[in-house]
Design a protein around this motif. Structure first.
Motif, PDB file in Angstrom:
ATOM      1  N   SER A 100       0.843  -1.193   0.000  1.00  0.00           N
ATOM      2  CA  SER A 100       0.000   0.000   0.000  1.00  0.00           C
ATOM      3  C   SER A 100       0.877   1.242   0.000  1.00  0.00           C
ATOM      4  N   THR A 101       0.377   2.331  -0.566  1.00  0.00           N
ATOM      5  CA  THR A 101       1.106   3.593  -0.517  1.00  0.00           C
ATOM      6  C   THR A 101       0.782   4.377   0.756  1.00  0.00           C
ATOM      7  N   GLY A 102      -0.081   3.820   1.628  1.00  0.00           N
ATOM      8  CA  GLY A 102      -0.393   4.467   2.891  1.00  0.00           C
ATOM      9  C   GLY A 102      -1.385   5.612   2.730  1.00  0.00           C
ATOM     10  N   THR A 103      -1.567   6.363   3.822  1.00  0.00           N
ATOM     11  CA  THR A 103      -2.559   7.448   3.792  1.00  0.00           C
ATOM     12  C   THR A 103      -1.981   8.827   4.082  1.00  0.00           C
ATOM     13  N   SER A 104      -0.854   8.892   4.801  1.00  0.00           N
ATOM     14  CA  SER A 104      -0.271  10.198   5.110  1.00  0.00           C
ATOM     15  C   SER A 104       1.177  10.040   5.545  1.00  0.00           C
ATOM     16  N   GLY A 105       1.887  11.172   5.574  1.00  0.00           N
ATOM     17  CA  GLY A 105       3.268  11.172   6.024  1.00  0.00           C
ATOM     18  C   GLY A 105       4.219  10.596   4.994  1.00  0.00           C
ATOM     19  N   PRO A 106       5.498  10.452   5.361  1.00  0.00           N
ATOM     20  CA  PRO A 106       6.480   9.861   4.453  1.00  0.00           C
ATOM     21  C   PRO A 106       6.067   8.431   4.091  1.00  0.00           C
ATOM     22  N   LEU A 107       6.462   7.985   2.918  1.00  0.00           N
ATOM     23  CA  LEU A 107       6.141   6.639   2.457  1.00  0.00           C
ATOM     24  C   LEU A 107       7.393   5.773   2.518  1.00  0.00           C
ATOM     25  N   GLU A 108       7.351   4.740   3.349  1.00  0.00           N
ATOM     26  CA  GLU A 108       8.469   3.803   3.439  1.00  0.00           C
ATOM     27  C   GLU A 108       8.125   2.552   2.647  1.00  0.00           C
ATOM     28  N   ILE A 109       8.881   2.303   1.606  1.00  0.00           N
ATOM     29  CA  ILE A 109       8.641   1.151   0.750  1.00  0.00           C
ATOM     30  C   ILE A 109       9.680   0.080   1.068  1.00  0.00           C
ATOM     31  N   LYS A 110       9.202  -1.109   1.394  1.00  0.00           N
ATOM     32  CA  LYS A 110      10.088  -2.203   1.779  1.00  0.00           C
ATOM     33  C   LYS A 110      10.142  -3.237   0.661  1.00  0.00           C
ATOM     34  N   VAL A 111      11.359  -3.659   0.335  1.00  0.00           N
ATOM     35  CA  VAL A 111      11.539  -4.640  -0.733  1.00  0.00           C
ATOM     36  C   VAL A 111      12.423  -5.784  -0.263  1.00  0.00           C
ATOM     37  N   ALA A 112      12.363  -6.890  -1.006  1.00  0.00           N
ATOM     38  CA  ALA A 112      13.209  -8.041  -0.716  1.00  0.00           C
ATOM     39  C   ALA A 112      13.501  -8.763  -2.020  1.00  0.00           C
ATOM     40  N   GLY A 113      14.671  -9.377  -2.099  1.00  0.00           N
ATOM     41  CA  GLY A 113      15.041 -10.088  -3.316  1.00  0.00           C
ATOM     42  C   GLY A 113      16.311 -10.874  -3.125  1.00  0.00           C
ATOM     43  N   LYS A 114      16.952 -11.217  -4.235  1.00  0.00           N
ATOM     44  CA  LYS A 114      18.175 -12.006  -4.166  1.00  0.00           C
ATOM     45  C   LYS A 114      19.041 -11.766  -5.394  1.00  0.00           C
ATOM     46  N   GLY A 115      20.337 -12.114  -5.263  1.00  0.00           N
ATOM     47  CA  GLY A 115      21.242 -12.024  -6.390  1.00  0.00           C
ATOM     48  C   GLY A 115      20.812 -12.994  -7.473  1.00  0.00           C
ATOM     49  N   ASP A 116      21.046 -12.635  -8.731  1.00  0.00           N
ATOM     50  CA  ASP A 116      20.640 -13.507  -9.828  1.00  0.00           C
ATOM     51  C   ASP A 116      21.403 -14.824  -9.823  1.00  0.00           C
ATOM     52  N   ALA A 117      22.580 -14.855  -9.191  1.00  0.00           N
ATOM     53  CA  ALA A 117      23.380 -16.081  -9.080  1.00  0.00           C
ATOM     54  C   ALA A 117      24.158 -16.025  -7.777  1.00  0.00           C
ATOM     55  N   PRO A 118      24.493 -17.171  -7.180  1.00  0.00           N
ATOM     56  CA  PRO A 118      25.287 -17.172  -5.954  1.00  0.00           C
ATOM     57  C   PRO A 118      26.661 -16.549  -6.207  1.00  0.00           C
ATOM     58  N   TYR A 119      27.228 -15.953  -5.163  1.00  0.00           N
ATOM     59  CA  TYR A 119      28.578 -15.400  -5.274  1.00  0.00           C
ATOM     60  C   TYR A 119      29.587 -16.515  -5.025  1.00  0.00           C
ATOM     61  N   VAL A 120      30.495 -16.712  -5.970  1.00  0.00           N
ATOM     62  CA  VAL A 120      31.529 -17.737  -5.834  1.00  0.00           C
ATOM     63  C   VAL A 120      32.832 -17.048  -5.437  1.00  0.00           C
ATOM     64  N   ALA A 121      33.363 -17.401  -4.274  1.00  0.00           N
ATOM     65  CA  ALA A 121      34.578 -16.765  -3.743  1.00  0.00           C
ATOM     66  C   ALA A 121      35.809 -17.393  -4.374  1.00  0.00           C
ATOM     67  N   ALA A 122      36.284 -16.791  -5.461  1.00  0.00           N
ATOM     68  CA  ALA A 122      37.405 -17.376  -6.214  1.00  0.00           C
ATOM     69  C   ALA A 122      38.761 -17.087  -5.580  1.00  0.00           C
ATOM     70  N   THR A 123      38.942 -15.893  -5.028  1.00  0.00           N
ATOM     71  CA  THR A 123      40.241 -15.509  -4.472  1.00  0.00           C
ATOM     72  C   THR A 123      40.087 -14.900  -3.087  1.00  0.00           C
ATOM     73  N   ALA A 124      41.129 -15.029  -2.283  1.00  0.00           N
ATOM     74  CA  ALA A 124      41.098 -14.479  -0.921  1.00  0.00           C
ATOM     75  C   ALA A 124      41.282 -12.963  -0.958  1.00  0.00           C
ATOM     76  N   GLY A 125      40.829 -12.292   0.116  1.00  0.00           N
ATOM     77  CA  GLY A 125      40.993 -10.852   0.228  1.00  0.00           C
ATOM     78  C   GLY A 125      39.726 -10.161   0.674  1.00  0.00           C
ATOM     79  N   THR A 126      39.813  -8.841   0.812  1.00  0.00           N
ATOM     80  CA  THR A 126      38.650  -8.039   1.186  1.00  0.00           C
ATOM     81  C   THR A 126      37.891  -7.652  -0.066  1.00  0.00           C
ATOM     82  N   LYS A 127      36.599  -7.894  -0.057  1.00  0.00           N
ATOM     83  CA  LYS A 127      35.772  -7.648  -1.236  1.00  0.00           C
ATOM     84  C   LYS A 127      34.768  -6.527  -0.943  1.00  0.00           C
ATOM     85  N   ALA A 128      34.553  -5.685  -1.944  1.00  0.00           N
ATOM     86  CA  ALA A 128      33.593  -4.588  -1.811  1.00  0.00           C
ATOM     87  C   ALA A 128      32.379  -4.843  -2.695  1.00  0.00           C
ATOM     88  N   ILE A 129      31.219  -4.620  -2.137  1.00  0.00           N
ATOM     89  CA  ILE A 129      29.970  -4.718  -2.880  1.00  0.00           C
ATOM     90  C   ILE A 129      29.512  -3.293  -3.180  1.00  0.00           C
TER      91      ILE A 129
END
Length: 297
Positions: free
Chosen positions: A119-148
């Motif tokens: 619902s878009t609600g009736t008054s005030g700011p509108l908080e829209i909540k979503v959920a989903g997933k990556g199109d494919a699993p992440y495969v950890a090929a090499t060691a190190g710090t990774k940034a998303i």
């Protein structure tokens, strides 16, 4: 005039909703929610523009093992300002859609998909909540710090009014110039223990039972079957109780590979009985039961 209002409404309400989806695709439990990221969004191919912020979170572990495969689920919330939310509500009482994100992990493309409907609600700011997933699993090929990181996303939003009229709005969003698009960082380590696989979903079940009577032998046979919501056979035990007054017959039946079984009761006198069949459940299947009245004659 009406078209102008629609465009202003969608520009804010619709793009905001989608934005969250994009960002959501990769926030991180390793560092809690992402910091707000600002996006410039083009609607109707650039005819209208809007700017918004969003925060998100994912289930990415702080550390994963080299060679492991990790499915990334996410949630996110986008806050639409009061003035924009008010205009959006004039166009639709609900918003839904699907978004595709331009996400990267360690510089490599890692797109994600999200859907939302609320619902878009009736008054005030509108908080829209979503959920989903990556199109494919992440495969950890090499060691190190990774940034998303999240550079942008595209989506088509549908705003629906109480009369059932749906207006679709194409949205194309890009992070503002100079923005830190990092949503999360995590570590890939040699020898780290990979996360356990997700637990199997426990399905609802439906229990059925029929009773027959062999008069000469004074024998009642109760046949039972239990099926999962997806139609597959359930496994485990079923407790069968047939009762008339103080007289009670009971048995525990183990289901076969087809989710079926039967209980046989001897020295059963004719009459009306209350039949209760209770499936006790399993790791993959929820409990269920069937109650009925049977007439033995």
């Amino acid at each position: 005039m009406h078209q102008s209002v629609i465009r202003r409404t969608l520009a804010a309400g619709a793009s905001a909703a989608v934005a969250v989806t994009g960002l959501a695709a990769f926030a991180a439990p390793a560092s809690a929610q992402s910091a707000p990221i600002t996006f410039n969004c083009n609607l109707y191919g650039g005819l209208l523009t809007s700017q918004f912020t969003a925060v998100a979170d994912t289930n990415v572990p702080a550390t994963v093992a080299t060679g492991s495969s990790t499915a990334i689920d996410f949630t996110a919330t986008i806050t639409v300002p009061v003035e924009t939310a008010t205009t959006a509500r004039a166009l639709g009482s609900s918003v839904s859609g699907t978004a595709k994100t331009a996400t990267t992990i360690d510089g490599a493309a890692a797109p994600a998909t999200a859907t939302f409907s609320q619902s878009t609600g009736t008054s005030g700011p509108l908080e829209i909540k979503v959920a989903g997933k990556g199109d494919a699993p992440y495969v950890a090929a090499t060691a190190g710090t990774k940034a998303i990181k999240l550079a942008g996303f595209t989506a088509t939003l549908a705003l629906k009014n109480d009369a059932g009229t749906v207006t679709e709005v194409p949205v194309d969003c890009t992070a503002v110039s100079g923005a830190d698009t990092t949503v999360d960082t995590f570590t890939v380590a040699d020898g780290a223990t990979p996360p356990p696989p997700p637990a199997a979903e426990v399905q609802a079940t439906k229990t059925k039972a029929t009773a027959t009577y062999k008069k000469k032998a004074k024998k009642a046979v109760v046949k039972v079957s239990v099926a999962n919501a997806d139609g597959t056979a359930a496994a485990g035990d079923v407790k069968v109780v047939m009762k008339k007054g103080k007289k009670k017959f009971k048995s525990t039946v183990t289901l076969n590979a087809k989710g079926k079984g039967k209980a046989a009761f001897k020295k059963v006198a004719p009459g009306k009985y209350k039949l209760t069949v209770k499936y006790t459940g399993s790791d993959a299947s929820k409990k269920s039961q069937k109650k009925s009245n049977v007439k033995i004659k």
